[in-house]
Design a protein around this motif. Sequence first.
Motif, PDB file in Angstrom:
ATOM      1  N   ASP A  58     100.677  14.272  41.605  1.00 47.31           N
ATOM      2  CA  ASP A  58     101.653  13.192  41.710  1.00 47.31           C
ATOM      3  C   ASP A  58     101.840  12.484  40.372  1.00 47.31           C
ATOM      4  O   ASP A  58     102.458  11.435  40.292  1.00 47.31           O
ATOM      5  N   ARG A  59     101.305  13.093  39.310  1.00 49.45           N
ATOM      6  CA  ARG A  59     101.407  12.544  37.962  1.00 49.45           C
ATOM      7  C   ARG A  59     101.177  13.673  36.957  1.00 49.45           C
ATOM      8  O   ARG A  59     100.723  14.739  37.308  1.00 49.45           O
ATOM      9  N   GLY A  60     101.507  13.412  35.722  1.00 47.99           N
ATOM     10  CA  GLY A  60     101.214  14.376  34.665  1.00 47.99           C
ATOM     11  C   GLY A  60     102.247  15.471  34.497  1.00 47.99           C
ATOM     12  O   GLY A  60     103.282  15.485  35.161  1.00 47.99           O
ATOM     13  N   GLN A  61     101.955  16.381  33.573  1.00 49.50           N
ATOM     14  CA  GLN A  61     102.816  17.513  33.264  1.00 49.50           C
ATOM     15  C   GLN A  61     101.969  18.774  33.208  1.00 49.50           C
ATOM     16  O   GLN A  61     100.812  18.735  32.798  1.00 49.50           O
ATOM     17  N   CYS A  62     102.585  19.915  33.599  1.00 48.70           N
ATOM     18  CA  CYS A  62     101.878  21.196  33.581  1.00 48.70           C
ATOM     19  C   CYS A  62     102.637  22.195  32.718  1.00 48.70           C
ATOM     20  O   CYS A  62     103.854  22.108  32.583  1.00 48.70           O
ATOM     21  N   TRP A  63     101.912  23.144  32.153  1.00 48.39           N
ATOM     22  CA  TRP A  63     102.485  24.138  31.262  1.00 48.39           C
ATOM     23  C   TRP A  63     101.817  25.483  31.482  1.00 48.39           C
ATOM     24  O   TRP A  63     100.803  25.574  32.160  1.00 48.39           O
ATOM     25  N   ALA A  64     102.403  26.530  30.879  1.00 47.92           N
ATOM     26  CA  ALA A  64     101.787  27.854  30.846  1.00 47.92           C
ATOM     27  C   ALA A  64     101.549  28.187  29.377  1.00 47.92           C
ATOM     28  O   ALA A  64     102.350  27.846  28.507  1.00 47.92           O
ATOM     29  N   GLU A  65     100.424  28.838  29.111  1.00 47.47           N
ATOM     30  CA  GLU A  65     100.051  29.197  27.746  1.00 47.47           C
ATOM     31  C   GLU A  65      99.424  30.576  27.746  1.00 47.47           C
ATOM     32  O   GLU A  65      99.049  31.095  28.806  1.00 47.47           O
ATOM     33  N   ALA A  66      99.322  31.162  26.556  1.00 44.90           N
ATOM     34  CA  ALA A  66      98.744  32.508  26.474  1.00 44.90           C
ATOM     35  C   ALA A  66      98.040  32.695  25.142  1.00 44.90           C
ATOM     36  O   ALA A  66      98.378  32.059  24.142  1.00 44.90           O
ATOM     37  N   GLY A  78     107.963  29.167  26.891  1.00 42.53           N
ATOM     38  CA  GLY A  78     109.120  28.299  26.670  1.00 42.53           C
ATOM     39  C   GLY A  78     109.025  27.519  25.372  1.00 42.53           C
ATOM     40  O   GLY A  78     109.698  26.503  25.213  1.00 42.53           O
ATOM     41  N   GLU A  79     108.166  27.972  24.473  1.00 42.35           N
ATOM     42  CA  GLU A  79     107.954  27.317  23.177  1.00 42.35           C
ATOM     43  C   GLU A  79     107.492  25.871  23.329  1.00 42.35           C
ATOM     44  O   GLU A  79     107.644  25.067  22.418  1.00 42.35           O
ATOM     45  N   GLY A  80     106.971  25.522  24.488  1.00 44.19           N
ATOM     46  CA  GLY A  80     106.465  24.170  24.722  1.00 44.19           C
ATOM     47  C   GLY A  80     107.545  23.108  24.801  1.00 44.19           C
ATOM     48  O   GLY A  80     107.255  21.923  24.732  1.00 44.19           O
ATOM     49  N   LYS A  81     108.802  23.538  24.961  1.00 46.43           N
ATOM     50  CA  LYS A  81     109.897  22.570  25.059  1.00 46.43           C
ATOM     51  C   LYS A  81     109.795  21.797  26.365  1.00 46.43           C
ATOM     52  O   LYS A  81     109.180  22.256  27.327  1.00 46.43           O
ATOM     53  N   LEU A  82     110.430  20.633  26.405  1.00 51.26           N
ATOM     54  CA  LEU A  82     110.360  19.756  27.576  1.00 51.26           C
ATOM     55  C   LEU A  82     110.729  20.479  28.864  1.00 51.26           C
ATOM     56  O   LEU A  82     110.079  20.306  29.894  1.00 51.26           O
ATOM     57  N   GLN A  87     107.059  18.780  35.881  1.00 53.88           N
ATOM     58  CA  GLN A  87     106.769  17.372  36.157  1.00 53.88           C
ATOM     59  C   GLN A  87     106.094  17.273  37.530  1.00 53.88           C
ATOM     60  O   GLN A  87     105.985  18.269  38.240  1.00 53.88           O
ATOM     61  N   PRO A  88     105.619  16.100  37.943  1.00 50.31           N
ATOM     62  CA  PRO A  88     104.926  15.965  39.229  1.00 50.31           C
ATOM     63  C   PRO A  88     105.705  16.578  40.398  1.00 50.31           C
ATOM     64  O   PRO A  88     106.907  16.343  40.542  1.00 50.31           O
ATOM     65  N   ASN A  89     105.020  17.406  41.179  1.00 55.86           N
ATOM     66  CA  ASN A  89     105.563  18.069  42.364  1.00 55.86           C
ATOM     67  C   ASN A  89     106.787  18.941  42.080  1.00 55.86           C
ATOM     68  O   ASN A  89     107.593  19.170  42.968  1.00 55.86           O
ATOM     69  N   GLN A  90     106.911  19.421  40.873  1.00 57.15           N
ATOM     70  CA  GLN A  90     108.056  20.250  40.482  1.00 57.15           C
ATOM     71  C   GLN A  90     107.603  21.686  40.236  1.00 57.15           C
ATOM     72  O   GLN A  90     106.496  21.928  39.765  1.00 57.15           O
TER      73      GLN A  90
END
Length: 144
Positions: A58-66, A78-82, A87-90
Motif C-alpha cells: 500500500d506504499r512504495g515503488q517496485c522495479w525489475a532488475e537483472a 525499462g531503463e529505470g524510468k518512472l 506504484q502501490p497495488n499497481q
Amino acid sequence: MKRRIHGAILLAASATAVTFAPFTAAPALAASPFRAPDVTFEVTAPGTVTATLHNPNDRGQCWAEAGVGPDKNHVFFGEGKLESLAQPNQTIKTSLTGLEPGSTITARGGCADTSSAGGYELGDGVDIVVTPAAPKPPTGSFGS
C-alpha cells in the motif's frame, strides 16, 4: 437587578461540575508488512525479456532488475524510468532489450518503502536464457 458573573467565577464553578477523564491516545495502526513484488519474466522477442510486475504493497515503488553479461552487470528493466516502476497495488509490464542472444541473465524484482519506515525487499533471482535471434529465411536468391 442585573448581576454580572465574572469569567473566573464561572470557570471555577464549571470546573467543579465537570470531571475530566484521563487522555488516552488511540492505538497506532500498525503498518502492513512490506513485501517484495510479485513478478514473472518472459522472453518476448530475440534479445528481449519482459517483466510483469505487481506491487502488492500500500506504499512504495517496485522495479525489475537483472545481472547481465559475464560480470552480471546490474541493469534495470525499462531503463529505470518512472513508467517502469509499479506504484502501490499497481501491475505493469516493463522490458529489458538489447540482450545478447543465447546469454543468461539473472533477474529479480524489488520494492522500496518510500514511507518514513523506509527499507526495501528483494525477490529471489531467476536465471533466464535469452532467446537467440531466429535464423533468417532464405531469400530465394543465389547463395541461399
